[in-house]
Design an enzyme around this catalytic site. Sequence first.
Site, mmCIF file in Angstrom:
data_model
loop_
_atom_site.group_PDB
_atom_site.id
_atom_site.type_symbol
_atom_site.label_atom_id
_atom_site.label_comp_id
_atom_site.label_asym_id
_atom_site.label_seq_id
_atom_site.Cartn_x
_atom_site.Cartn_y
_atom_site.Cartn_z
ATOM 1 N N ASP A 30 0.854 -1.182 0.000
ATOM 2 C CA ASP A 30 0.000 0.000 0.000
ATOM 3 C C ASP A 30 0.894 1.238 0.000
ATOM 4 O O ASP A 30 1.669 1.451 0.932
ATOM 5 C CB ASP A 30 -0.905 -0.025 1.234
ATOM 6 C CG ASP A 30 -2.029 0.992 1.164
ATOM 7 O OD1 ASP A 30 -2.183 1.635 0.109
ATOM 8 O OD2 ASP A 30 -2.745 1.145 2.165
ATOM 9 N N ASP A 49 -2.780 2.513 -6.160
ATOM 10 C CA ASP A 49 -1.770 2.588 -5.100
ATOM 11 C C ASP A 49 -1.697 1.380 -4.178
ATOM 12 O O ASP A 49 -1.001 1.423 -3.162
ATOM 13 C CB ASP A 49 -1.989 3.848 -4.264
ATOM 14 C CG ASP A 49 -3.332 3.852 -3.552
ATOM 15 O OD1 ASP A 49 -4.220 3.103 -3.965
ATOM 16 O OD2 ASP A 49 -3.475 4.620 -2.574
ATOM 17 N N GLU A 50 -2.378 0.296 -4.506
ATOM 18 C CA GLU A 50 -2.252 -0.888 -3.660
ATOM 19 C C GLU A 50 -2.506 -2.162 -4.458
ATOM 20 O O GLU A 50 -3.211 -2.151 -5.466
ATOM 21 C CB GLU A 50 -3.187 -0.820 -2.450
ATOM 22 C CG GLU A 50 -4.653 -0.811 -2.777
ATOM 23 C CD GLU A 50 -5.539 -0.866 -1.529
ATOM 24 O OE1 GLU A 50 -5.218 -1.650 -0.593
ATOM 25 O OE2 GLU A 50 -6.550 -0.150 -1.492
#
Length: 364
Positions: A14, A108-109
Amino acid sequence: MEAQLPQRKIIHVDMDAFYASVEQKDNPELQGKAIAVGGGETRGVVAAASYEARKFGVRSAISGYLAKKRCPELIFVKPRFDRYREISQIIRKVFFEYTDLVEPLSLDEAYLDVTHNKKDNPSATMIAEEIRQRIFEETGLTASAGISINKFIAKVASDYNKPNGQKTVNPDEVIAFLEELPIGKFHGVGKVTTQKMYQLGIFTGKDLKSKTEEYLVQHFGKSGGYYYHVVRGIHNSEVKPNRIAKSVGTEHTFFENLVSEVFIEEKLVRIADELERRLKKKKIAGKTITLKIKYSDFTVQTRSKTLPYYITDKNLMFEMVKELLYQERLKESVRLLGISLSNLNTDAAKGEKKSVVVQLQFDF
């Protein structure tokens, strides 16, 4: 006796305050300052906040007005999604150096299954450290990671040592880790459910584990079965490299509230046009069209219609949405409109019989 737990090695990576961190990296003048990515304080909604802003209670999804009230020194930055996607691709290339089992959740993860990895490294903890270091070298951004035997625990663990940290929950630590976990930290337990659990005397994983499956289903429906199993470390969902989109949509928040259907129609034409471009780029079509309306009092209303065929055409989408718009009168002025398509033709990949995609344009 505890259930036998599958021995996978899962990493959840993350990025730390991704959008805000990108803006601070690209603009040195923003480094160390409280910034919010998103619309301004008059109308906008915060998409992401830097850690400096989070100290004041600025979070994603709150209004720009409230964010500025909590942090008077807050700097608003317009989002640059093309830039975020560009950096996200760099990060994903790093992931694929270690495994092909990568399941992105957003820009983003992502989950990574490194049980069998390209580096032949038996330590998922060491792999996570390497990946975080590589991301920093390639982008100048920091990431946090959670490492454990399944996706659920890895996801929870990645939040433990943020920012720029990681936590490993080894197989023999899983049960104790979950028993001590505050109920609000369980992935899938939101604020409303947390309050309901508090009322039932459930404050930790240990409290949750003391309840029977029947009891949890009685109070939480189907989610009760999920809670019963995850608190025992049972979550058998595999890392799926090709996640199939369930819907595709576009929505706009407006600088001034819309009070006339004429102005609303004008905005919907533009939204349908934008959605058509996204659908064609992804080569996706859908049968169920949904109109989303957020009013000035922040209440949200959705209206849907399912067609017997797939559509991508903006003109046809607009006609369907216009029909939904006039189903009933608007109850307030409108601050946000959105159009989405679900019941997608990607379901055909799962065995559904393919249908014809209706396209009324011939400009390709």
